[in-house]
Each structure stands twice: as C-alpha cells, then as structure tokens.
Design a protein around this motif. Sequence first.
Motif, PDB file in Angstrom:
ATOM      1  N   ASN A  29     -11.859   8.609  -3.219  1.00  0.00           N
ATOM      2  CA  ASN A  29     -12.258  10.001  -3.453  1.00  0.00           C
ATOM      3  C   ASN A  29     -13.101  10.602  -2.334  1.00  0.00           C
ATOM      4  OD1 ASN A  29     -10.945   9.709  -5.910  1.00  0.00           O
ATOM      5  ND2 ASN A  29     -12.829   9.272  -7.024  1.00  0.00           N
ATOM      6  N   ASP A  30     -13.985   9.804  -1.779  1.00  0.00           N
ATOM      7  CA  ASP A  30     -14.880  10.332  -0.747  1.00  0.00           C
ATOM      8  C   ASP A  30     -14.321  10.163   0.663  1.00  0.00           C
ATOM      9  OD1 ASP A  30     -17.345  11.146  -2.319  1.00  0.00           O
ATOM     10  OD2 ASP A  30     -17.106   9.070  -2.976  1.00  0.00           O
ATOM     11  N   LEU A  31     -13.597   9.070   0.894  1.00  0.00           N
ATOM     12  CA  LEU A  31     -13.109   8.780   2.245  1.00  0.00           C
ATOM     13  C   LEU A  31     -11.599   8.947   2.391  1.00  0.00           C
ATOM     14  CD1 LEU A  31     -15.351   5.676   3.015  1.00  0.00           C
ATOM     15  CD2 LEU A  31     -15.731   8.076   3.625  1.00  0.00           C
ATOM     16  N   GLN A  32     -10.917   9.300   1.325  1.00  0.00           N
ATOM     17  CA  GLN A  32      -9.466   9.502   1.321  1.00  0.00           C
ATOM     18  C   GLN A  32      -8.691   8.286   1.842  1.00  0.00           C
ATOM     19  OE1 GLN A  32     -11.508  12.419   2.252  1.00  0.00           O
ATOM     20  NE2 GLN A  32     -11.278  12.577   0.039  1.00  0.00           N
ATOM     21  N   LEU A  33      -9.205   7.115   1.573  1.00  0.00           N
ATOM     22  CA  LEU A  33      -8.517   5.859   1.886  1.00  0.00           C
ATOM     23  C   LEU A  33      -7.833   5.408   0.598  1.00  0.00           C
ATOM     24  CD1 LEU A  33     -11.288   4.191   4.065  1.00  0.00           C
ATOM     25  CD2 LEU A  33      -9.133   5.205   4.852  1.00  0.00           C
ATOM     26  N   ASN A  34      -6.568   5.731   0.460  1.00  0.00           N
ATOM     27  CA  ASN A  34      -5.869   5.583  -0.806  1.00  0.00           C
ATOM     28  C   ASN A  34      -4.986   4.338  -0.903  1.00  0.00           C
ATOM     29  OD1 ASN A  34      -6.908   7.964  -2.023  1.00  0.00           O
ATOM     30  ND2 ASN A  34      -5.618   9.129  -0.629  1.00  0.00           N
ATOM     31  N   GLY A  35      -5.122   3.412   0.047  1.00  0.00           N
ATOM     32  CA  GLY A  35      -4.325   2.189  -0.009  1.00  0.00           C
ATOM     33  C   GLY A  35      -4.669   1.344  -1.223  1.00  0.00           C
ATOM     34  N   ALA A  36      -5.936   1.114  -1.455  1.00  0.00           N
ATOM     35  CA  ALA A  36      -6.374   0.372  -2.640  1.00  0.00           C
ATOM     36  C   ALA A  36      -6.093   1.236  -3.857  1.00  0.00           C
ATOM     37  CB  ALA A  36      -7.855   0.030  -2.546  1.00  0.00           C
ATOM     38  N   LYS A  37      -5.444   0.664  -4.856  1.00  0.00           N
ATOM     39  CA  LYS A  37      -5.030   1.413  -6.039  1.00  0.00           C
ATOM     40  C   LYS A  37      -5.852   1.032  -7.258  1.00  0.00           C
ATOM     41  CE  LYS A  37      -1.332   3.190  -4.039  1.00  0.00           C
ATOM     42  NZ  LYS A  37      -1.773   3.417  -2.671  1.00  0.00           N
ATOM     43  N   TYR A  38      -6.008   1.984  -8.166  1.00  0.00           N
ATOM     44  CA  TYR A  38      -6.590   1.677  -9.470  1.00  0.00           C
ATOM     45  C   TYR A  38      -5.484   1.074 -10.318  1.00  0.00           C
ATOM     46  CZ  TYR A  38      -8.895   1.956 -13.932  1.00  0.00           C
ATOM     47  OH  TYR A  38      -9.449   1.627 -15.133  1.00  0.00           O
ATOM     48  N   GLY A  39      -5.718  -0.144 -10.768  1.00  0.00           N
ATOM     49  CA  GLY A  39      -4.732  -0.799 -11.628  1.00  0.00           C
ATOM     50  C   GLY A  39      -5.296  -0.993 -13.021  1.00  0.00           C
ATOM     51  N   CYS A  40      -6.193  -1.954 -13.144  1.00  0.00           N
ATOM     52  CA  CYS A  40      -6.722  -2.293 -14.462  1.00  0.00           C
ATOM     53  C   CYS A  40      -8.178  -1.887 -14.640  1.00  0.00           C
ATOM     54  CB  CYS A  40      -6.584  -3.795 -14.692  1.00  0.00           C
ATOM     55  SG  CYS A  40      -7.596  -4.784 -13.551  1.00  0.00           S
ATOM     56  N   GLY A  41      -8.920  -1.772 -13.551  1.00  0.00           N
ATOM     57  CA  GLY A  41     -10.337  -1.449 -13.638  1.00  0.00           C
ATOM     58  C   GLY A  41     -11.206  -2.604 -14.087  1.00  0.00           C
ATOM     59  N   GLN A  45      -8.526  -7.678 -12.696  1.00  0.00           N
ATOM     60  CA  GLN A  45      -7.521  -8.589 -13.212  1.00  0.00           C
ATOM     61  C   GLN A  45      -6.147  -8.464 -12.560  1.00  0.00           C
ATOM     62  OE1 GLN A  45      -8.287 -10.957 -15.725  1.00  0.00           O
ATOM     63  NE2 GLN A  45     -10.293 -10.260 -15.063  1.00  0.00           N
ATOM     64  N   CYS A  46      -5.916  -7.410 -11.735  1.00  0.00           N
ATOM     65  CA  CYS A  46      -4.552  -7.187 -11.239  1.00  0.00           C
ATOM     66  C   CYS A  46      -4.405  -7.269  -9.724  1.00  0.00           C
ATOM     67  CB  CYS A  46      -4.030  -5.845 -11.726  1.00  0.00           C
ATOM     68  SG  CYS A  46      -4.799  -4.410 -10.934  1.00  0.00           S
ATOM     69  N   GLY A  47      -5.470  -7.073  -8.958  1.00  0.00           N
ATOM     70  CA  GLY A  47      -5.420  -7.183  -7.508  1.00  0.00           C
ATOM     71  C   GLY A  47      -5.020  -5.934  -6.757  1.00  0.00           C
ATOM     72  N   ALA A  48      -4.640  -4.872  -7.440  1.00  0.00           N
ATOM     73  CA  ALA A  48      -4.162  -3.662  -6.765  1.00  0.00           C
ATOM     74  C   ALA A  48      -5.247  -2.984  -5.923  1.00  0.00           C
ATOM     75  CB  ALA A  48      -3.610  -2.667  -7.784  1.00  0.00           C
ATOM     76  N   GLY A 107       5.708  -0.853  -4.405  1.00  0.00           N
ATOM     77  CA  GLY A 107       4.615  -0.723  -3.459  1.00  0.00           C
ATOM     78  C   GLY A 107       3.230  -0.588  -4.064  1.00  0.00           C
ATOM     79  N   TYR A 108       3.121  -0.472  -5.375  1.00  0.00           N
ATOM     80  CA  TYR A 108       1.815  -0.233  -5.976  1.00  0.00           C
ATOM     81  C   TYR A 108       0.841  -1.383  -5.710  1.00  0.00           C
ATOM     82  CZ  TYR A 108      -1.478   2.088  -8.992  1.00  0.00           C
ATOM     83  OH  TYR A 108      -2.577   2.752  -9.462  1.00  0.00           O
ATOM     84  N   CYS A 109       1.310  -2.603  -5.805  1.00  0.00           N
ATOM     85  CA  CYS A 109       0.439  -3.770  -5.629  1.00  0.00           C
ATOM     86  C   CYS A 109       0.356  -4.239  -4.184  1.00  0.00           C
ATOM     87  CB  CYS A 109       0.941  -4.918  -6.492  1.00  0.00           C
ATOM     88  SG  CYS A 109       2.569  -5.538  -5.977  1.00  0.00           S
ATOM     89  N   THR A 110       1.202  -3.701  -3.335  1.00  0.00           N
ATOM     90  CA  THR A 110       1.384  -4.243  -1.986  1.00  0.00           C
ATOM     91  C   THR A 110       0.117  -4.245  -1.144  1.00  0.00           C
ATOM     92  OG1 THR A 110       3.689  -3.541  -2.060  1.00  0.00           O
ATOM     93  CG2 THR A 110       2.786  -4.110   0.098  1.00  0.00           C
ATOM     94  N   ALA A 111      -0.630  -3.158  -1.139  1.00  0.00           N
ATOM     95  CA  ALA A 111      -1.839  -3.102  -0.304  1.00  0.00           C
ATOM     96  C   ALA A 111      -2.808  -4.218  -0.678  1.00  0.00           C
ATOM     97  CB  ALA A 111      -2.515  -1.744  -0.426  1.00  0.00           C
ATOM     98  N   GLY A 112      -2.982  -4.462  -1.958  1.00  0.00           N
ATOM     99  CA  GLY A 112      -3.868  -5.537  -2.391  1.00  0.00           C
ATOM    100  C   GLY A 112      -3.368  -6.904  -1.963  1.00  0.00           C
ATOM    101  N   MET A 113      -2.062  -7.098  -2.026  1.00  0.00           N
ATOM    102  CA  MET A 113      -1.496  -8.378  -1.605  1.00  0.00           C
ATOM    103  C   MET A 113      -1.594  -8.564  -0.093  1.00  0.00           C
ATOM    104  SD  MET A 113       1.701  -9.174  -3.999  1.00  0.00           S
ATOM    105  CE  MET A 113       1.573  -9.203  -5.778  1.00  0.00           C
TER     106      MET A 113
END
Length: 154
Positions: A28-40, A43-46, A99-105
């Motif tokens: 939100n602040d830095l517009q770095l959107n690679g890391a995704k909200y998955g489970c919060g 537990q999911c790695g996104a 691609g949703y999980c890819t950045a985390g992996m």
Amino acid sequence: MPTRIHVNGREAVVDAALDTPLLYVLRNDLQLNGAKYGCGAAQCGACKIILDGRDVPSCVVPLSAAVGLRIETVEGLARNGRLHPVQQAFIDEQAAQCGYCTAGMVIAAKALLDRSPRPDEGDIREAMAAHLCRCGTYHRIIRAVQRAAARMTP
C-alpha cells in the motif's frame, strides 16, 4: 510517524503505524505488489519476503520488526534489466500457472540458494513446504530450483 526502512537496496520512508503488517506497508505504501495476501496467518507462503537473509511471511511481521533490517522483495531480485537466475528458471521450467503463489516461492528459492547453493531435492521440498499452490506445479518448481542452483554455482 515516519519510519525508515531499507527495501531492495534503497531507503524508504513510510508513514504507517509500527504494528502494521509489513505486507501492507510494501503493497500500500511502496506499491511493491509482488508479495500477495493469501491467508493472513503465515500458512500459505504467498506473502514471503527476505528479511535480513531469511524468508519470512510478511503478513505477520509488523513494520517495527523490519526497522534496521534489509528487506528484499521479488521486485528487487532482477539486476540491470536481467532476471535473477531463480526468476529465469521459473520461466524456463514453466513453474508458474496462475502466478499468485509464484513470488513467494521465488523468494523462498532464492533464500534457500543463498544459504545452501547446492541443495538436494529434500532440501528444496523442505524449503517449499510452507507454500500452497492450487495449480499443482510442484514438480516444475523443484526443477526450477535445481536449474537455478546449477546456473548459480560454478
């Protein structure tokens, strides 16, 4: 209150509460959107990022815990217009589908190869165990990490 953090080799100043999850600050602040909200709930790695050399779920790391540490996101891996070997290997092995999980992996794979340049398949499986992929590309992900390891070690 403005807070200074070190992200992808640069200093950034953000105006967020110190208890704000780092994931929200990055997105939100830095517009770095690679890391995704998955489970919060880590537990999911996104949402994985590298924090001082360790891959961590940014959804449960408060901004206060990142002050003074080096933060790396998937956006910071490429250098001089060239993808990081892990990113290229994921493409070469077609390890991403939706691609949703890819950045985390990719982040977890980079962190693994930074600490263990020649991992065996068991090491790779262990490093990826915290990541959920609904597309089921796990065998391709393992091959991608193996390919990246081969490219990165002489």
